[in-house]
Design a protein around this motif. Structure first.
Motif, PDB file in Angstrom:
ATOM      1  N   GLN A 386     -49.181  37.942  20.816  1.00  0.00           N
ATOM      2  CA  GLN A 386     -49.444  37.849  19.385  1.00  0.00           C
ATOM      3  C   GLN A 386     -48.158  37.647  18.588  1.00  0.00           C
ATOM      4  OE1 GLN A 386     -52.171  37.601  17.803  1.00  0.00           O
ATOM      5  NE2 GLN A 386     -51.766  38.159  15.671  1.00  0.00           N
ATOM      6  N   ASP A 387     -47.018  38.077  19.158  1.00  0.00           N
ATOM      7  CA  ASP A 387     -45.748  37.922  18.447  1.00  0.00           C
ATOM      8  C   ASP A 387     -45.344  36.461  18.290  1.00  0.00           C
ATOM      9  OD1 ASP A 387     -45.461  40.631  18.090  1.00  0.00           O
ATOM     10  OD2 ASP A 387     -44.385  40.933  19.965  1.00  0.00           O
ATOM     11  N   LEU A 388     -45.922  35.566  19.072  1.00  0.00           N
ATOM     12  CA  LEU A 388     -45.659  34.146  18.874  1.00  0.00           C
ATOM     13  C   LEU A 388     -46.197  33.690  17.523  1.00  0.00           C
ATOM     14  CD1 LEU A 388     -46.525  32.736  22.420  1.00  0.00           C
ATOM     15  CD2 LEU A 388     -44.252  33.158  21.459  1.00  0.00           C
ATOM     16  N   ARG A 389     -47.338  34.226  17.128  1.00  0.00           N
ATOM     17  CA  ARG A 389     -47.908  33.909  15.807  1.00  0.00           C
ATOM     18  C   ARG A 389     -47.014  34.461  14.702  1.00  0.00           C
ATOM     19  NH1 ARG A 389     -52.675  32.872  12.938  1.00  0.00           N
ATOM     20  NH2 ARG A 389     -53.186  34.356  11.286  1.00  0.00           N
ATOM     21  N   HIS A 390     -46.509  35.685  14.898  1.00  0.00           N
ATOM     22  CA  HIS A 390     -45.597  36.264  13.912  1.00  0.00           C
ATOM     23  C   HIS A 390     -44.313  35.436  13.810  1.00  0.00           C
ATOM     24  CE1 HIS A 390     -48.461  39.370  13.910  1.00  0.00           C
ATOM     25  NE2 HIS A 390     -47.969  40.111  14.865  1.00  0.00           N
ATOM     26  N   ALA A 391     -43.808  35.005  14.962  1.00  0.00           N
ATOM     27  CA  ALA A 391     -42.581  34.199  14.958  1.00  0.00           C
ATOM     28  C   ALA A 391     -42.802  32.870  14.239  1.00  0.00           C
ATOM     29  CB  ALA A 391     -42.114  33.967  16.388  1.00  0.00           C
ATOM     30  N   HIS A 392     -43.966  32.270  14.444  1.00  0.00           N
ATOM     31  CA  HIS A 392     -44.283  31.000  13.770  1.00  0.00           C
ATOM     32  C   HIS A 392     -44.191  31.167  12.255  1.00  0.00           C
ATOM     33  CE1 HIS A 392     -46.344  27.182  12.986  1.00  0.00           C
ATOM     34  NE2 HIS A 392     -47.112  27.840  12.130  1.00  0.00           N
ATOM     35  N   ALA A 393     -44.792  32.220  11.735  1.00  0.00           N
ATOM     36  CA  ALA A 393     -44.769  32.450  10.287  1.00  0.00           C
ATOM     37  C   ALA A 393     -43.348  32.735   9.799  1.00  0.00           C
ATOM     38  CB  ALA A 393     -45.695  33.614   9.934  1.00  0.00           C
ATOM     39  N   SER A 394     -42.615  33.563  10.525  1.00  0.00           N
ATOM     40  CA  SER A 394     -41.264  33.931  10.106  1.00  0.00           C
ATOM     41  C   SER A 394     -40.320  32.734  10.135  1.00  0.00           C
ATOM     42  CB  SER A 394     -40.721  35.047  11.012  1.00  0.00           C
ATOM     43  OG  SER A 394     -41.510  36.207  10.906  1.00  0.00           O
ATOM     44  N   TRP A 395     -40.445  31.911  11.173  1.00  0.00           N
ATOM     45  CA  TRP A 395     -39.583  30.729  11.273  1.00  0.00           C
ATOM     46  C   TRP A 395     -39.854  29.752  10.133  1.00  0.00           C
ATOM     47  CZ3 TRP A 395     -39.567  29.125  17.180  1.00  0.00           C
ATOM     48  CH2 TRP A 395     -39.057  30.187  17.939  1.00  0.00           C
ATOM     49  N   LEU A 396     -41.125  29.566   9.794  1.00  0.00           N
ATOM     50  CA  LEU A 396     -41.452  28.644   8.701  1.00  0.00           C
ATOM     51  C   LEU A 396     -40.870  29.133   7.381  1.00  0.00           C
ATOM     52  CD1 LEU A 396     -45.182  27.696   9.401  1.00  0.00           C
ATOM     53  CD2 LEU A 396     -43.152  26.338   9.869  1.00  0.00           C
ATOM     54  N   LEU A 397     -41.044  30.408   7.086  1.00  0.00           N
ATOM     55  CA  LEU A 397     -40.558  30.951   5.818  1.00  0.00           C
ATOM     56  C   LEU A 397     -39.030  30.964   5.785  1.00  0.00           C
ATOM     57  CD1 LEU A 397     -43.100  33.873   5.359  1.00  0.00           C
ATOM     58  CD2 LEU A 397     -43.017  31.726   4.083  1.00  0.00           C
ATOM     59  N   ALA A 398     -38.411  31.300   6.912  1.00  0.00           N
ATOM     60  CA  ALA A 398     -36.955  31.301   6.967  1.00  0.00           C
ATOM     61  C   ALA A 398     -36.395  29.895   6.805  1.00  0.00           C
ATOM     62  CB  ALA A 398     -36.479  31.899   8.287  1.00  0.00           C
ATOM     63  N   GLY A 399     -37.160  28.877   7.226  1.00  0.00           N
ATOM     64  CA  GLY A 399     -36.722  27.498   7.083  1.00  0.00           C
ATOM     65  C   GLY A 399     -36.985  26.901   5.726  1.00  0.00           C
ATOM     66  N   GLY A 400     -37.599  27.690   4.819  1.00  0.00           N
ATOM     67  CA  GLY A 400     -37.821  27.216   3.454  1.00  0.00           C
ATOM     68  C   GLY A 400     -39.214  26.722   3.168  1.00  0.00           C
ATOM     69  N   ALA A 401     -40.179  26.948   4.062  1.00  0.00           N
ATOM     70  CA  ALA A 401     -41.550  26.494   3.828  1.00  0.00           C
ATOM     71  C   ALA A 401     -42.176  27.269   2.669  1.00  0.00           C
ATOM     72  CB  ALA A 401     -42.394  26.660   5.091  1.00  0.00           C
ATOM     73  N   ASP A 402     -43.097  26.622   1.964  1.00  0.00           N
ATOM     74  CA  ASP A 402     -43.772  27.251   0.835  1.00  0.00           C
ATOM     75  C   ASP A 402     -44.677  28.375   1.330  1.00  0.00           C
ATOM     76  OD1 ASP A 402     -44.573  27.033  -2.150  1.00  0.00           O
ATOM     77  OD2 ASP A 402     -46.486  27.040  -1.084  1.00  0.00           O
ATOM     78  N   LEU A 403     -44.687  29.477   0.592  1.00  0.00           N
ATOM     79  CA  LEU A 403     -45.457  30.651   1.003  1.00  0.00           C
ATOM     80  C   LEU A 403     -46.945  30.353   1.061  1.00  0.00           C
ATOM     81  CD1 LEU A 403     -45.128  33.682   1.710  1.00  0.00           C
ATOM     82  CD2 LEU A 403     -45.493  34.192  -0.700  1.00  0.00           C
ATOM     83  N   GLN A 404     -47.461  29.593   0.108  1.00  0.00           N
ATOM     84  CA  GLN A 404     -48.887  29.269   0.088  1.00  0.00           C
ATOM     85  C   GLN A 404     -49.257  28.366   1.254  1.00  0.00           C
ATOM     86  OE1 GLN A 404     -51.177  30.534  -1.901  1.00  0.00           O
ATOM     87  NE2 GLN A 404     -52.846  29.306  -1.045  1.00  0.00           N
ATOM     88  N   VAL A 405     -48.363  27.447   1.622  1.00  0.00           N
ATOM     89  CA  VAL A 405     -48.622  26.555   2.757  1.00  0.00           C
ATOM     90  C   VAL A 405     -48.704  27.361   4.052  1.00  0.00           C
ATOM     91  CG1 VAL A 405     -47.675  24.666   4.132  1.00  0.00           C
ATOM     92  CG2 VAL A 405     -47.570  24.569   1.638  1.00  0.00           C
ATOM     93  N   VAL A 406     -47.798  28.313   4.224  1.00  0.00           N
ATOM     94  CA  VAL A 406     -47.816  29.155   5.423  1.00  0.00           C
ATOM     95  C   VAL A 406     -49.089  29.992   5.460  1.00  0.00           C
ATOM     96  CG1 VAL A 406     -46.595  30.971   6.681  1.00  0.00           C
ATOM     97  CG2 VAL A 406     -45.302  29.193   5.508  1.00  0.00           C
ATOM     98  N   LYS A 407     -49.505  30.495   4.312  1.00  0.00           N
ATOM     99  CA  LYS A 407     -50.750  31.280   4.231  1.00  0.00           C
ATOM    100  C   LYS A 407     -51.942  30.454   4.723  1.00  0.00           C
ATOM    101  CE  LYS A 407     -53.929  33.142   0.753  1.00  0.00           C
ATOM    102  NZ  LYS A 407     -54.937  32.093   0.969  1.00  0.00           N
ATOM    103  N   GLU A 408     -52.025  29.197   4.282  1.00  0.00           N
ATOM    104  CA  GLU A 408     -53.138  28.346   4.686  1.00  0.00           C
ATOM    105  C   GLU A 408     -53.059  27.996   6.170  1.00  0.00           C
ATOM    106  OE1 GLU A 408     -55.687  27.629   2.868  1.00  0.00           O
ATOM    107  OE2 GLU A 408     -54.895  28.653   1.099  1.00  0.00           O
ATOM    108  N   ARG A 409     -51.875  27.784   6.696  1.00  0.00           N
ATOM    109  CA  ARG A 409     -51.732  27.457   8.122  1.00  0.00           C
ATOM    110  C   ARG A 409     -52.194  28.613   9.000  1.00  0.00           C
ATOM    111  NH1 ARG A 409     -48.492  23.149   9.937  1.00  0.00           N
ATOM    112  NH2 ARG A 409     -48.089  24.308  11.862  1.00  0.00           N
ATOM    113  N   LEU A 410     -51.865  29.826   8.598  1.00  0.00           N
ATOM    114  CA  LEU A 410     -52.210  30.996   9.405  1.00  0.00           C
ATOM    115  C   LEU A 410     -53.636  31.470   9.172  1.00  0.00           C
ATOM    116  CD1 LEU A 410     -48.915  33.067   9.106  1.00  0.00           C
ATOM    117  CD2 LEU A 410     -49.654  31.639  10.992  1.00  0.00           C
ATOM    118  N   GLY A 411     -54.261  31.046   8.077  1.00  0.00           N
ATOM    119  CA  GLY A 411     -55.624  31.478   7.791  1.00  0.00           C
ATOM    120  C   GLY A 411     -55.701  32.880   7.231  1.00  0.00           C
ATOM    121  N   HIS A 412     -54.676  33.303   6.498  1.00  0.00           N
ATOM    122  CA  HIS A 412     -54.693  34.624   5.887  1.00  0.00           C
ATOM    123  C   HIS A 412     -55.598  34.626   4.653  1.00  0.00           C
ATOM    124  CE1 HIS A 412     -50.524  35.712   7.740  1.00  0.00           C
ATOM    125  NE2 HIS A 412     -51.515  35.947   8.563  1.00  0.00           N
TER     126      HIS A 412
END
Length: 488
Positions: A386-412
């Motif tokens: 499950q930590d792979l999913r957490h890493a995906h979100a953290s890497w995107l946000l650390a790289g400057g991805a928009d918070l709303q875009v990451v939310k939609e990708r993860l299905g939160h």
């Protein structure tokens, strides 16, 4: 108008009976309590329900907790099957052993507090206690109050120990590369890389099919999830159940990188997968069933055992004493056991049914592939899949991805869930440190300017001195040459 009647028991103990008149004018009891305050609250609550048009029969509250939960509440409670399975596990392990034989109307807040204390004594974790009380027990008593089984909610307001929120340990890119290198084969590497590139949950990844990925646009549609259930919970008595919507009951689309799409496309071609086939499935190469050989004498003998004895292949003796596990010895033992069980001996069991469902099992992959790879990588901690999913979100946000875009990708469902992944990488504070360093460098540069000015003034003073000395030397040389010329 309700009222309280004081009663004295045979042992001289005083109790208080709550009485009220129902909608038909028939006097009813709301129960007998140890204090006057509880009795007053009981008949007042009963009259309030009558005023709301809700009937209440005190006899329903006399049923046992276990009977109500297992025969009425759980079968009719509308929840997801995976949640129902979790509820059932919590009930059987932690809740029913304490409350099962208690009457619903007799359970009080004191009983719930005593139950919580008992779980703590047994060293049950805080998260588990909070789940059993906050999710399961509260749901049971809330339904019981709404259905008129009991008047008061005994677990409402009963606190559990606070759960400190610990920082997430996120897999870094270097750590992922170490795990990736330790995986045993290309298929497992592709599965893990797809997980880190997409952030899919295990159930979504295990149900991912070729038709879900558009190889032209690199768009992945997440529309299903596979649940792993006990046969008791599964509607058909199986284990895997495909649900036609993911968590949150909302389909979602996300774009994958070109390199992972190319790898998935090569995988489809190499495995000759069709449109409806799973990208990742377990192999169904079960061992064939061998028939025992009619003439064991033609098979020869086993290797000598620790006592130096040999036995003829294809016999039960070779399997038991010779420790031979060849197909012929195994077939001989299987035929022997089947014959005895058919005769009613050796505790005959039901024939084993082989599950032909192709979905990959999470436990099998975790124990057989993921954990050995993490141990071989020697990271100093044990990451979960499950930590792979957490890493995906953290890497995107650390790289400057928009918070709303990451939310939609993860299905939160809530953006606050996605915000938890902000600043979770070890390098997350680099921006703050850079800002601090920038401010401190300004202060240092001001001090350096002052020092430089002092050094410049001192250098100018030295230059003035040198200029004076040089001028004096020139004058002396001039007059000296002049005096020489006059003497001639």
């Amino acid at each position: 108008m309700g009222f309280t009647r004081q009663r004295t028991g045979r042992n001289g103990k005083i109790s208080y009976q709550a009485l009220y008149d129902d909608a038909s004018g028939i006097r009813q009891t709301a129960g007998t309590f140890g204090t006057l305050k509880e009795s007053e609250r009981a008949w007042q609550a009963a009259e309030a329900k009558i005023a709301e048009g809700r009937t209440w029969d005190p006899r329903r509250g006399r049923q046992k907790f276990g009977t109500y939960v297992m025969e009425t509440w759980l079968p009719n409670h509308r929840i997801e099957l995976s949640t129902k399975q979790d509820y059932l596990g919590a009930l059987r392990t932690h809740i029913l052993p304490y409350f099962e034989n208690m009457r619903m109307c007799d359970i009080s807040s004191q009983d719930v507090r005593s139950w919580v204390t008992g779980l703590k004594t047994k060293e049950v974790g805080r998260h588990r206690i909070a789940y059993c009380k906050g999710a399961v027990l509260n749901a049971i008593f809330t339904t019981a109050v709404n259905d008129g089984v009991i008047l008061l909610h005994p677990s409402r307001g009963v606190p559990t120990d606070p759960i400190p929120e610990k920082p997430r340990r996120i897999i870094t890119a270097d750590e992922f590369d170490q795990i990736y290198a330790a995986l045993p084969d290309e298929t497992s590497r592709l599965l893990v890389e797809t997980a880190i590139e997409s952030g899919l949950r295990w159930g979504e990844l295990a149900e991912l099919r070729v038709k879900d990925l558009d190889f032209g646009t690199n768009i992945l549609t997440v529309s299903r999830v596979v649940l792993y259930l006990s046969s008791e919970i599964h509607p058909e008595g199986k284990r895997n159940l495909v649900k036609e919507y993911p968590k949150g009951r909302k389909w979602r689309k996300l774009k994958l990188s070109g390199q992972i799409v190319a790898k998935l496309q090569d995988h489809v071609k190499a495995e000759n997968l069709k449109r409806d086939d799973l990208f990742f499935s377990r192999r169904l190469d079960y061992r064939p069933v061998y028939e025992p050989v009619q003439d064991p004498e033609s098979l020869g003998y086993t290797e000598p055992n620790e006592n130096g004895r040999v036995y003829r292949h294809g016999t039960t003796t070779a399997y038991g004493l010779g420790k031979c596990r060849c197909q012929h010895c195994r077939a001989a033992v299987a035929a022997y056991r089947a014959k005895r069980r058919a005769a009613g001996k050796d505790s005959p069991r039901k024939p084993r049914v082989i599950d032909l469902d192709p979905h990959m099992n999470a436990t099998w992959f975790r124990n057989g592939t993921w954990r050995p790879a993490c141990e071989a990588a020697d990271l100093g901690f044990n990451p979960r899949f499950q930590d792979l999913r957490h890493a995906h979100a953290s890497w995107l946000l650390a790289g400057g991805a928009d918070l709303q875009v990451v939310k939609e990708r993860l299905g939160h469902a809530k953006i606050t869930t996605t915000e938890r992944y902000l600043h979770t990488l070890p390098t997350a504070d680099e921006t703050a440190l850079a800002a601090l360093k920038k401010i401190r460098n300004i202060e240092v540069s001001e001090d350096a300017t002052t020092a430089l000015k002092a050094e410049l003034e001192a250098a100018n003073a030295e230059i003035d001195k040198l200029r004076a000395v040089l001028a004096r030397q020139l004058i002396e040389q001039h007059f000296g040459s002049g005096s020489g010329m006059s003497s001639v």
